[in-house]
Motif scaffolding. Structure first.
Motif, PDB file in Angstrom:
ATOM      1  N   GLY A 550     159.551  -9.892  33.166  1.00  0.00           N
ATOM      2  CA  GLY A 550     160.220 -10.480  32.009  1.00  0.00           C
ATOM      3  C   GLY A 550     159.368 -10.303  30.768  1.00  0.00           C
ATOM      4  O   GLY A 550     158.146 -10.143  30.838  1.00  0.00           O
ATOM      5  N   LEU A 551     160.030 -10.353  29.637  1.00  0.00           N
ATOM      6  CA  LEU A 551     159.355 -10.155  28.361  1.00  0.00           C
ATOM      7  C   LEU A 551     159.883 -11.185  27.361  1.00  0.00           C
ATOM      8  O   LEU A 551     161.095 -11.327  27.193  1.00  0.00           O
ATOM      9  CB  LEU A 551     159.644  -8.737  27.838  1.00  0.00           C
ATOM     10  CG  LEU A 551     158.835  -8.200  26.660  1.00  0.00           C
ATOM     11  CD1 LEU A 551     157.398  -7.931  27.072  1.00  0.00           C
ATOM     12  CD2 LEU A 551     159.472  -6.920  26.110  1.00  0.00           C
ATOM     13  N   SER A 552     158.970 -11.923  26.727  1.00  0.00           N
ATOM     14  CA  SER A 552     159.343 -12.771  25.593  1.00  0.00           C
ATOM     15  C   SER A 552     158.680 -12.183  24.358  1.00  0.00           C
ATOM     16  O   SER A 552     157.973 -11.182  24.437  1.00  0.00           O
ATOM     17  CB  SER A 552     158.883 -14.220  25.820  1.00  0.00           C
ATOM     18  OG  SER A 552     157.484 -14.341  25.625  1.00  0.00           O
ATOM     19  N   LYS A 553     158.870 -12.807  23.211  1.00  0.00           N
ATOM     20  CA  LYS A 553     158.278 -12.268  21.992  1.00  0.00           C
ATOM     21  C   LYS A 553     156.747 -12.225  22.072  1.00  0.00           C
ATOM     22  O   LYS A 553     156.125 -11.354  21.474  1.00  0.00           O
ATOM     23  CB  LYS A 553     158.703 -13.105  20.782  1.00  0.00           C
ATOM     24  CG  LYS A 553     160.159 -12.938  20.410  1.00  0.00           C
ATOM     25  CD  LYS A 553     160.497 -13.753  19.179  1.00  0.00           C
ATOM     26  CE  LYS A 553     161.949 -13.542  18.772  1.00  0.00           C
ATOM     27  NZ  LYS A 553     162.305 -14.342  17.572  1.00  0.00           N
ATOM     28  N   GLN A 554     156.154 -13.148  22.825  1.00  0.00           N
ATOM     29  CA  GLN A 554     154.695 -13.264  22.841  1.00  0.00           C
ATOM     30  C   GLN A 554     154.064 -13.018  24.208  1.00  0.00           C
ATOM     31  O   GLN A 554     152.844 -13.079  24.320  1.00  0.00           O
ATOM     32  CB  GLN A 554     154.276 -14.670  22.378  1.00  0.00           C
ATOM     33  CG  GLN A 554     154.704 -15.036  20.962  1.00  0.00           C
ATOM     34  CD  GLN A 554     154.108 -14.126  19.922  1.00  0.00           C
ATOM     35  OE1 GLN A 554     154.824 -13.370  19.273  1.00  0.00           O
ATOM     36  NE2 GLN A 554     152.805 -14.144  19.781  1.00  0.00           N
ATOM     37  N   SER A 555     154.851 -12.753  25.242  1.00  0.00           N
ATOM     38  CA  SER A 555     154.261 -12.686  26.578  1.00  0.00           C
ATOM     39  C   SER A 555     154.984 -11.725  27.502  1.00  0.00           C
ATOM     40  O   SER A 555     156.162 -11.385  27.302  1.00  0.00           O
ATOM     41  CB  SER A 555     154.253 -14.086  27.210  1.00  0.00           C
ATOM     42  OG  SER A 555     155.568 -14.599  27.308  1.00  0.00           O
ATOM     43  N   LEU A 556     154.227 -11.272  28.535  1.00  0.00           N
ATOM     44  CA  LEU A 556     154.773 -10.525  29.655  1.00  0.00           C
ATOM     45  C   LEU A 556     154.539 -11.353  30.902  1.00  0.00           C
ATOM     46  O   LEU A 556     153.484 -11.986  31.047  1.00  0.00           O
ATOM     47  CB  LEU A 556     154.077  -9.171  29.828  1.00  0.00           C
ATOM     48  CG  LEU A 556     154.238  -8.105  28.747  1.00  0.00           C
ATOM     49  CD1 LEU A 556     153.168  -8.288  27.686  1.00  0.00           C
ATOM     50  CD2 LEU A 556     154.109  -6.721  29.364  1.00  0.00           C
ATOM     51  N   PHE A 557     155.485 -11.330  31.839  1.00  0.00           N
ATOM     52  CA  PHE A 557     155.337 -12.172  33.017  1.00  0.00           C
ATOM     53  C   PHE A 557     156.188 -11.633  34.161  1.00  0.00           C
ATOM     54  O   PHE A 557     157.068 -10.794  33.968  1.00  0.00           O
ATOM     55  CB  PHE A 557     155.729 -13.619  32.702  1.00  0.00           C
ATOM     56  CG  PHE A 557     157.041 -13.756  31.974  1.00  0.00           C
ATOM     57  CD1 PHE A 557     158.245 -13.841  32.671  1.00  0.00           C
ATOM     58  CD2 PHE A 557     157.079 -13.793  30.588  1.00  0.00           C
ATOM     59  CE1 PHE A 557     159.456 -13.963  32.007  1.00  0.00           C
ATOM     60  CE2 PHE A 557     158.288 -13.910  29.910  1.00  0.00           C
ATOM     61  CZ  PHE A 557     159.479 -14.000  30.617  1.00  0.00           C
ATOM     62  N   ARG A 558     155.884 -12.118  35.345  1.00  0.00           N
ATOM     63  CA  ARG A 558     156.697 -11.776  36.507  1.00  0.00           C
ATOM     64  C   ARG A 558     157.601 -12.956  36.829  1.00  0.00           C
ATOM     65  O   ARG A 558     157.155 -14.113  36.831  1.00  0.00           O
ATOM     66  CB  ARG A 558     155.833 -11.424  37.716  1.00  0.00           C
ATOM     67  CG  ARG A 558     156.644 -10.719  38.827  1.00  0.00           C
ATOM     68  CD  ARG A 558     155.775 -10.328  40.026  1.00  0.00           C
ATOM     69  NE  ARG A 558     154.566  -9.647  39.651  1.00  0.00           N
ATOM     70  CZ  ARG A 558     154.481  -8.349  39.344  1.00  0.00           C
ATOM     71  NH1 ARG A 558     155.579  -7.616  39.354  1.00  0.00           N
ATOM     72  NH2 ARG A 558     153.326  -7.805  39.032  1.00  0.00           N
ATOM     73  N   VAL A 559     158.857 -12.643  37.085  1.00  0.00           N
ATOM     74  CA  VAL A 559     159.840 -13.666  37.430  1.00  0.00           C
ATOM     75  C   VAL A 559     160.023 -13.689  38.943  1.00  0.00           C
ATOM     76  O   VAL A 559     160.269 -12.650  39.563  1.00  0.00           O
ATOM     77  CB  VAL A 559     161.195 -13.374  36.753  1.00  0.00           C
ATOM     78  CG1 VAL A 559     162.232 -14.421  37.157  1.00  0.00           C
ATOM     79  CG2 VAL A 559     161.036 -13.344  35.239  1.00  0.00           C
ATOM     80  N   ASP A 560     159.865 -14.872  39.520  1.00  0.00           N
ATOM     81  CA  ASP A 560     160.159 -15.065  40.941  1.00  0.00           C
ATOM     82  C   ASP A 560     161.238 -16.135  41.039  1.00  0.00           C
ATOM     83  O   ASP A 560     160.963 -17.336  40.875  1.00  0.00           O
ATOM     84  CB  ASP A 560     158.915 -15.506  41.708  1.00  0.00           C
ATOM     85  CG  ASP A 560     159.128 -15.507  43.216  1.00  0.00           C
ATOM     86  OD1 ASP A 560     160.311 -15.508  43.639  1.00  0.00           O
ATOM     87  OD2 ASP A 560     158.142 -15.497  43.971  1.00  0.00           O
ATOM     88  N   PRO A 561     162.488 -15.740  41.272  1.00  0.00           N
ATOM     89  CA  PRO A 561     163.594 -16.703  41.270  1.00  0.00           C
ATOM     90  C   PRO A 561     163.457 -17.793  42.328  1.00  0.00           C
ATOM     91  O   PRO A 561     164.124 -18.829  42.230  1.00  0.00           O
ATOM     92  CB  PRO A 561     164.820 -15.822  41.561  1.00  0.00           C
ATOM     93  CG  PRO A 561     164.399 -14.433  41.215  1.00  0.00           C
ATOM     94  CD  PRO A 561     162.938 -14.374  41.526  1.00  0.00           C
ATOM     95  N   ARG A 562     162.596 -17.580  43.317  1.00  0.00           N
ATOM     96  CA  ARG A 562     162.478 -18.547  44.410  1.00  0.00           C
ATOM     97  C   ARG A 562     161.603 -19.733  44.035  1.00  0.00           C
ATOM     98  O   ARG A 562     161.552 -20.724  44.756  1.00  0.00           O
ATOM     99  CB  ARG A 562     161.907 -17.841  45.644  1.00  0.00           C
ATOM    100  CG  ARG A 562     162.812 -16.709  46.163  1.00  0.00           C
ATOM    101  CD  ARG A 562     162.080 -15.786  47.107  1.00  0.00           C
ATOM    102  NE  ARG A 562     160.991 -15.078  46.417  1.00  0.00           N
ATOM    103  CZ  ARG A 562     160.287 -14.087  46.952  1.00  0.00           C
ATOM    104  NH1 ARG A 562     160.564 -13.684  48.188  1.00  0.00           N
ATOM    105  NH2 ARG A 562     159.323 -13.499  46.273  1.00  0.00           N
ATOM    106  N   THR A 563     160.882 -19.634  42.901  1.00  0.00           N
ATOM    107  CA  THR A 563     159.997 -20.721  42.482  1.00  0.00           C
ATOM    108  C   THR A 563     160.709 -21.638  41.500  1.00  0.00           C
ATOM    109  O   THR A 563     161.722 -21.266  40.890  1.00  0.00           O
ATOM    110  CB  THR A 563     158.723 -20.171  41.828  1.00  0.00           C
ATOM    111  OG1 THR A 563     159.091 -19.446  40.636  1.00  0.00           O
ATOM    112  CG2 THR A 563     157.987 -19.227  42.777  1.00  0.00           C
ATOM    113  N   LYS A 564     160.161 -22.817  41.297  1.00  0.00           N
ATOM    114  CA  LYS A 564     160.802 -23.816  40.438  1.00  0.00           C
ATOM    115  C   LYS A 564     160.846 -23.375  38.981  1.00  0.00           C
ATOM    116  O   LYS A 564     161.884 -23.462  38.326  1.00  0.00           O
ATOM    117  CB  LYS A 564     160.055 -25.140  40.560  1.00  0.00           C
ATOM    118  CG  LYS A 564     160.640 -26.245  39.704  1.00  0.00           C
ATOM    119  CD  LYS A 564     159.870 -27.551  39.876  1.00  0.00           C
ATOM    120  CE  LYS A 564     160.470 -28.648  38.989  1.00  0.00           C
ATOM    121  NZ  LYS A 564     159.720 -29.933  39.123  1.00  0.00           N
ATOM    122  N   ASN A 565     159.704 -22.931  38.449  1.00  0.00           N
ATOM    123  CA  ASN A 565     159.632 -22.557  37.035  1.00  0.00           C
ATOM    124  C   ASN A 565     159.991 -21.101  36.789  1.00  0.00           C
ATOM    125  O   ASN A 565     160.029 -20.653  35.642  1.00  0.00           O
ATOM    126  CB  ASN A 565     158.228 -22.836  36.481  1.00  0.00           C
ATOM    127  CG  ASN A 565     157.905 -24.314  36.460  1.00  0.00           C
ATOM    128  OD1 ASN A 565     158.796 -25.140  36.262  1.00  0.00           O
ATOM    129  ND2 ASN A 565     156.634 -24.642  36.671  1.00  0.00           N
TER     130      ASN A 565
END
Length: 792
Positions: A550-565
């Motif tokens: 995933g990409l936001s204006k200020q960050s890159l991250f990995r999305v794991d749909p199985r987790t809460k956040n």
């Protein structure tokens, strides 16, 4: 005849007449970058914008109203007296928002890649906040013109307390707003506003209205007509700025009917001037002697903007650009006497264009970056001794007849009911995603998804099924207009997003034909709007992996749909400074390329770490970003050009490594090669499509069927033209590396099928078509008959 004159001669409608409205659009609150709230907000999805009279003479309201009510309900004057807060305003149940039309609102009309936008200041919000009314592309241009001019008349009447019914068009010039008008007040201007917007064109039209003849000129002989038409480019210098520099050159003009450049005037002086507020003028005029100061020779004055389609030709010491008047477009060539003059002008122009695009001082960037940015205007050669051979353009390709599925055709009574509903939708085709498993094409059409398949020989395209009324799994009445799409699990799952709601991502089960999960991204209990997403690696969509990037204006991250956040803490990279990410792509090895709105590209070997390489931006945002499978090539799509970058390190300690793995030397960053159409072809397209024309996201063809990871072709489209570039010709610096094909409507998007590198699927507003690379023609063949028209 210019637009303003056409409006006044053909329409004497009073400013408050109930016919003045725009029937469909989206209202967005765009917050200033300095605002503590920071994020933009879509207030209403599909609303009418109209003008109506108030109870006070010479005052009018701009009304945002519900779109499902009748026009008469929305704009009726009504006698409701319940609203006692302001006697100027009336109320009814259909009004969602209203504004008193006043010059303080600073109405401005501009364009982005998808639509025209009417913007105005939010006088009740934070400093710099503005409203955007994003006009539905189906609204006719005349309706937009009619509406904007009605606003100017309302402003005139409020200021002067008299009717605008019989005023001359020139009396409205004071109400035309440009970007610099807002900057003078220190406002934070909307990032999407460009000085190449329709407001700039309108301002030019207004300035010339007093001198324009009432009747259109009659045709004359070909040669005289061409020369006379060019003379309208001639203009006296009206704006004085600070001189950056000047050079001598000879000026040539492209004669479209003869398809060659011919001498226009020799002994010209070309200068760049700073006129303030990050705006620059290029002026080309006859070099005058002291004895000849009153000469009025041919001259050109133009803003320094990307819409000039600037092209530098080192081998000829020349600069080619496009220039437009109300009636025609022209392609000019400036030829310099020697390399010193050529280099001087190239650096001046690059500096001015970069400062205009970035609104930053050139001197604030490192000298090595300055050299890099100037060099990007060169025709860069990407060929080297270890360059792998791209697959031949014609390998395994066979002639075929196009297979087209038309959404508006009347078919037999036995036609599938589902297909009938899909094709009769009021929406049009928009997005396209090709499945990696079996070349199925998934095409978004409002809140519907059409699925098409190719046969075993990749020679026929047929409608398979459609998923209708796509809506949230939590709120069944919340429809989702598919903007971004990514496949998972062998094309059985699709991750989707409606860009009007960046806070939510949806998971759709394609087998069940419905959205099954809604996700909101949070980090430390703070919501993170997602601006883009991508699979973990280029072909991850074929596997069973549920996580993605995933990409936001200020960050890159990995999305794991199985987790809460939903966000994996260990795979999260946050930037403190304003990065403004917009695009993301991955390679077969899982390397990551991310770009910013200014066109900077960052290369990562692993999520959560610092970028190994950062390539300076040219100031233009990318419409799309992709990579070759092995990561050697990055392909970025801008509005009027593509950037092809070879990120393989050529020398030094880390030779043969990729820029994803190791950093380049400070003087060894790879130069992007600009891919664009010839200026004369772009000039014709601007005449046909207007300044709003744009390339669609460019893609490499798939190489799954070959042992090499080097793509052989690039596909994109612009207006009604599909365009393919041959990688083999691009790498060899062939002067004519692209082929084109014209369709009878705008090409919305195109991509290669995965299992046949020479088959492409294109979406038009109401058509889906499968084409072969052999159906594309050389520009001289396909453009030859139409490019002559652009000066006609």
């Amino acid at each position: 005849m210019n637009i303003l004159r056409r409006f006044f001669l053909s329409n004497k409608t009073h400013s408050g007449d109930t016919s003045v409205s725009i029937p469909s659009g989206q209202l967005i609150l765009v917050r200033s970058p300095a605002s503590p709230k920071s994020e933009n907000e879509c207030l209403y999805e599909d609303v009418i914008l109209s003008i109506r009279e108030t109870s006070s003479p010479f005052n009018y309201q701009l009304v945002v109203g519900k779109n499902h009510t009748s026009e008469q309900d929305l704009i009726s004057d009504g006698d409701d007296e319940n609203n006692e807060e302001d006697e100027l305003f009336e109320s009814d149940t259909t009004v969602l928002k209203s504004f008193l039309i006043d010059a303080q609102l600073k109405f401005i009309l501009f364009e982005d890649t998808e639509s025209e936008i009417l913007g105005w200041k939010d006088l009740e919000g934070d400093a710099g906040d503005m409203y955007e009314y994003r006009i539905n592309p189906t609204v006719p241009q005349d309706t937009v013109d009619h509406f904007l001019f009605a606003i100017y008349r309302c402003e005139y009447e409020r200021k002067y307390k008299r009717s605008s019914a019989d005023i001359h068009a020139a009396s409205l010039k004071e109400f035309v707003v440009e970007q610099k008008d807002l900057q003078l007040e220190g406002d934070h201007i909307l990032s999407s506003i460009s000085t190449a917007s329709s407001t700039l064109d309108l301002h030019s039209n207004l300035q010339g209205v007093d001198d324009e003849d009432e009747a259109d000129e009659e045709d004359e002989g070909d040669e005289d007509e061409f020369q006379d038409a060019i003379e309208e480019v001639a203009t006296e210098e009206q704006v004085k700025g600070e001189l950056i520099g000047s050079v001598l050159c000879d000026l040539f003009v492209y004669d479209a009917k003869k398809q060659s450049f011919k001498t226009k005037q020799k002994g010209m002086e070309a200068s760049i001037e700073d006129i303030g507020h990050w705006n620059y003028l290029m002026q080309i005029k006859k070099k005058q002697s002291e004895e000849d100061t009153k000469s009025k020779d041919f001259s050109i004055v133009s803003y320094v903007i990307e819409q000039l389609d600037p092209t530098f030709r080192f081998e000829q010491f020349s600069f080619i650009f496009n220039y437009f008047t109300e009636k025609a477009g022209y392609t000019f060539l400036m030829r310099f006497a020697n390399r010193d003059e050529y280099d001087k002008f190239q650096k001046m122009f690059a500096k001015a264009l970069w400062q205009h695009n970035n609104e930053r001082e050139w001197r604030l960037i490192k000298e090595t970056e300055q050299d890099y940015l100037v060099d990007t205007f060169r025709d860069v050669s990407l060929s080297d001794e270890d360059m792998p051979d791209a697959v031949s353009d014609d390998d395994d390709d066979v002639e075929m007849t196009d297979s087209t599925v038309n959404m508006k055709d009347n078919e037999s009574d036995s036609e599938d009911e589902q297909k009938t509903r899909y094709k009769n939708s009021a929406e049009h085709n928009k997005g396209l995603k090709i499945g990696l498993k079996d070349d199925r094409a998934f095409i978004s059409r409002g809140n519907k998804l059409g699925i098409f398949r190719t046969d075993n020989d990749d020679r026929k395209l047929t409608f398979s099924t459609a998923i209708e009324s796509i809506s949230s799994s939590r709120q069944k009445n919340k429809k989702i207009n598919l903007d971004r799409m990514m496949l998972q699990k062998g094309d059985t799952t699709m991750i989707i997003q409606d860009t009007a709601d960046p806070n939510t991502i949806y998971k759709m089960d394609l087998n069940r034909g419905k959205v099954v999960e809604d996700w909101t991204m949070t980090k430390d209990s703070v919501g993170i709007p997602v601006v883009n997403f991508a699979p973990n690696d280029k072909y991850a969509e074929m596997g069973d992996e549920e996580t993605f990037l995933g990409l936001s204006k200020q960050s890159l991250f990995r999305v794991d749909p199985r987790t809460k956040n939903k966000i994996v803490d260990s795979d999260f990279k946050q930037y403190k400074s304003k990065t403004n990410f917009s695009q993301i792509a991955t390679t077969d090895n899982g390397y990551i390329a991310a770009s910013t709105k200014g066109g900077e590209i960052k290369l990562y070997d692993k999520l959560g770490r610092n970028a190994k390489t950062s390539l300076p931006g040219l100031g233009d945002d990318f419409i799309g970003l992709t990579t070759s499978s092995d990561g050697r090539f990055i392909l970025a799509t801008c509005k009027t050009y593509l950037l092809l970058i070879d990120v393989k390190i050529k020398k030094g300690k880390y030779r043969y490594k990729m820029g994803f793995e190791r950093s380049f030397g400070k003087d060894d960053k790879p130069l992007p090669k600009k891919l664009t159409l010839k200026p004369e072809h772009l000039a014709y397209l601007r005449q046909v499509c207007g300044n709003n024309m744009s390339f669609t996201k460019a893609n490499f063809n798939s190489t799954l069927q070959y042992k090499t990871n080097t793509p052989s072709s690039i596909i994109t489209s612009i207006g009604p033209f599909a365009v393919t570039w041959s990688m083999r010709k691009v790498l060899k610096n062939d002067p004519e590396p692209y082929t084109i094909r014209r369709y009878n409507d705008t090409v919305m998007m195109g991509d290669f099928t995965v299992h046949n590198a020479h088959r492409m699927i294109f979406t038009l507003p109401d058509d889906v078509t499968l084409a072969s690379s052999k159906s594309f023609k050389k520009p001289s063949t396909e453009f030859g008959g139409v490019v002559k028209e652009y000066q006609g």
